[in-house]
Design a protein around this motif. Sequence first.
Motif, PDB file in Angstrom:
ATOM      1  N   GLU A 135       5.703  11.591   5.972  1.00  0.00           N
ATOM      2  CA  GLU A 135       4.270  11.741   6.275  1.00  0.00           C
ATOM      3  C   GLU A 135       3.719  13.116   5.898  1.00  0.00           C
ATOM      4  O   GLU A 135       2.635  13.227   5.325  1.00  0.00           O
ATOM      5  N   THR A 159      -2.085   0.960   2.650  1.00  0.00           N
ATOM      6  CA  THR A 159      -2.993   1.829   1.899  1.00  0.00           C
ATOM      7  C   THR A 159      -2.435   2.190   0.527  1.00  0.00           C
ATOM      8  O   THR A 159      -3.177   2.671  -0.328  1.00  0.00           O
ATOM      9  N   TYR A 210       4.348  15.048   3.562  1.00  0.00           N
ATOM     10  CA  TYR A 210       4.221  15.315   2.130  1.00  0.00           C
ATOM     11  C   TYR A 210       3.252  14.367   1.429  1.00  0.00           C
ATOM     12  O   TYR A 210       3.057  14.472   0.225  1.00  0.00           O
ATOM     13  N   ARG A 211       2.650  13.471   2.177  1.00  0.00           N
ATOM     14  CA  ARG A 211       1.712  12.524   1.574  1.00  0.00           C
ATOM     15  C   ARG A 211       0.350  13.186   1.351  1.00  0.00           C
ATOM     16  O   ARG A 211       0.009  14.166   1.998  1.00  0.00           O
ATOM     17  N   SER A 212      -0.405  12.642   0.407  1.00  0.00           N
ATOM     18  CA  SER A 212      -1.754  13.129   0.072  1.00  0.00           C
ATOM     19  C   SER A 212      -1.736  14.584  -0.389  1.00  0.00           C
ATOM     20  O   SER A 212      -2.695  15.319  -0.162  1.00  0.00           O
ATOM     21  N   SER A 213      -0.657  14.993  -1.022  1.00  0.00           N
ATOM     22  CA  SER A 213      -0.535  16.366  -1.521  1.00  0.00           C
ATOM     23  C   SER A 213      -0.205  16.423  -3.005  1.00  0.00           C
ATOM     24  O   SER A 213       0.109  17.483  -3.518  1.00  0.00           O
ATOM     25  N   GLY A 214      -0.242  15.268  -3.685  1.00  0.00           N
ATOM     26  CA  GLY A 214       0.053  15.230  -5.109  1.00  0.00           C
ATOM     27  C   GLY A 214       1.517  14.978  -5.443  1.00  0.00           C
ATOM     28  O   GLY A 214       1.861  14.778  -6.604  1.00  0.00           O
ATOM     29  N   LYS A 251      -5.499   4.130  -8.191  1.00  0.00           N
ATOM     30  CA  LYS A 251      -5.940   5.449  -8.660  1.00  0.00           C
ATOM     31  C   LYS A 251      -5.075   5.950  -9.809  1.00  0.00           C
ATOM     32  O   LYS A 251      -5.544   6.713 -10.655  1.00  0.00           O
ATOM     33  N   LYS A 306       2.122  11.290  -6.740  1.00  0.00           N
ATOM     34  CA  LYS A 306       1.631  11.163  -8.115  1.00  0.00           C
ATOM     35  C   LYS A 306       2.611  11.809  -9.092  1.00  0.00           C
ATOM     36  O   LYS A 306       2.898  11.257 -10.161  1.00  0.00           O
ATOM     37  N   HIS A 327      -4.286   1.358  -2.822  1.00  0.00           N
ATOM     38  CA  HIS A 327      -5.356   2.224  -3.342  1.00  0.00           C
ATOM     39  C   HIS A 327      -4.764   3.370  -4.169  1.00  0.00           C
ATOM     40  O   HIS A 327      -5.330   3.756  -5.189  1.00  0.00           O
ATOM     41  N   PHE A 328      -3.629   3.885  -3.735  1.00  0.00           N
ATOM     42  CA  PHE A 328      -2.919   4.934  -4.463  1.00  0.00           C
ATOM     43  C   PHE A 328      -2.536   4.434  -5.856  1.00  0.00           C
ATOM     44  O   PHE A 328      -2.778   5.108  -6.858  1.00  0.00           O
TER      45      PHE A 328
END
Length: 134
Positions: free
Chosen positions: A67, A103, A69-73, A110, A76, A106-107
């Motif tokens: 958790e 969710t 480390y998520r939404s930090s690039g 993108k 990707k 959606h990732f």
Amino acid sequence: MNIRFAEESDIETLSIYDKHIRVTELKSAVSLGRVIVAEDNGTFIGCLRWNLFWDNTPFMNLLFLPEEYRSSGYGKAIVSYWERVMQEEGYKLVMTSSLSNETAQHFYRKLGYVDSGALLLPGEPLEIIFTKKI
């Protein structure tokens, strides 16, 4: 951040986070070069595990990041690394999937993945199949 292929020494750590596969299968995936790990100064950031759909198309079975480390690039970066490796190996298409109540769908969109079908198993949410030309 260092992204690399998993080694046998990573199996203990990977088995803590990847509960979707038996340890014997995880060992096999690592030996086949089908697991990637990301770390920063020895700290586990995430992993990606894949197999071949129809024995000829790379299918990302698992992308996991704790958790924090998520939404930090990081996700990707791991997926981009995997896509580059798959492209270098001559593949032109990659696949993955996500439950419709997750969710992650959606990732993937993108990142350029497109809805390409679905699977509905009894008692489960719809599994969305995604593909991406690389």
